[in-house]
Design an enzyme around this catalytic site. Sequence first.
Site, PDB file in Angstrom:
ATOM      1  N   SER A 133       0.858  -1.184   0.000  1.00  0.00           N
ATOM      2  CA  SER A 133       0.000   0.000   0.000  1.00  0.00           C
ATOM      3  C   SER A 133       0.890   1.228   0.000  1.00  0.00           C
ATOM      4  O   SER A 133       2.065   1.156   0.397  1.00  0.00           O
ATOM      5  CB  SER A 133      -0.883   0.012   1.250  1.00  0.00           C
ATOM      6  OG  SER A 133      -1.481   1.278   1.460  1.00  0.00           O
ATOM      7  N   TYR A 146      -1.398  -0.038  10.864  1.00  0.00           N
ATOM      8  CA  TYR A 146      -1.485  -0.404   9.453  1.00  0.00           C
ATOM      9  C   TYR A 146      -0.199   0.006   8.737  1.00  0.00           C
ATOM     10  O   TYR A 146       0.364  -0.772   7.959  1.00  0.00           O
ATOM     11  CB  TYR A 146      -2.705   0.264   8.825  1.00  0.00           C
ATOM     12  CG  TYR A 146      -2.947  -0.146   7.383  1.00  0.00           C
ATOM     13  CD1 TYR A 146      -3.303  -1.461   7.068  1.00  0.00           C
ATOM     14  CD2 TYR A 146      -2.816   0.771   6.347  1.00  0.00           C
ATOM     15  CE1 TYR A 146      -3.516  -1.841   5.757  1.00  0.00           C
ATOM     16  CE2 TYR A 146      -3.037   0.397   5.031  1.00  0.00           C
ATOM     17  CZ  TYR A 146      -3.393  -0.912   4.740  1.00  0.00           C
ATOM     18  OH  TYR A 146      -3.598  -1.278   3.435  1.00  0.00           O
TER      19      TYR A 146
END
Length: 235
Positions: A133, A146
């Site tokens: 990501s 995250y």
Amino acid sequence: MSELEGKVALVTGASGGIGAAVARSLHEVGASVGLLSRRGEDLGLERALGVACDVSDRAAVEAATTEVVDRFGRLDIAVANAGLGSYGPFLELDPDELEAMIDVNLKGTLYTAASTLPHLIASGAGDFVSLASVAGVRAFPGEAVYNASKFGQVGFTRALDHELREKGVRATVIAPGGVNTEFAIGAGREHGDPELEQMMSAEDVAEIVLFAVTRPRNLRILTTTFRPLSEGSSG
């Protein structure tokens, strides 16, 4: 012949979202696909094997990989895609959500690599793709854990490149920005959010994965990040 005719790919988190789009894309150009997910779905693809698997369980990933190789006889591409996210201030984060993000996003990538890399090396021309990501290359408020899981995923895959290049395996990180899927719905995102409509599609990401694994073998893509036009580009 199709670009990946006769090749075999394994994709984790393959029952929906980016994973399903990647699996369909690889299958469309000739690959047989092993689809690992909690639901074990085969997406109705002709040359597919769906295997129920929790990527946070190392033994389960090893068993699922063996099942895919036993079915198709080899493994040429592995896409570590399984992931989850929960957003919010770090001190307010549910401890179970913290553990889950590290277990699935980071450990799941390590376990997928440990299980698939011997087969990719044996193929003589393997590709290990880590679906990370933009949160693996840039920190965001409300995404500390995250970020930690994705930065770890990126660092791990970049280190693999040093170890695997001379063994014929390419290690690639795909790091997209916002993608409109069911990801993190109810854990920081909600249906109906107008921002979702401006994000990229799962198929957009799958196109980049397919591009990476179909490059001539004399080159490799290390880390590529891309974002929708609606998203800022700082960092």
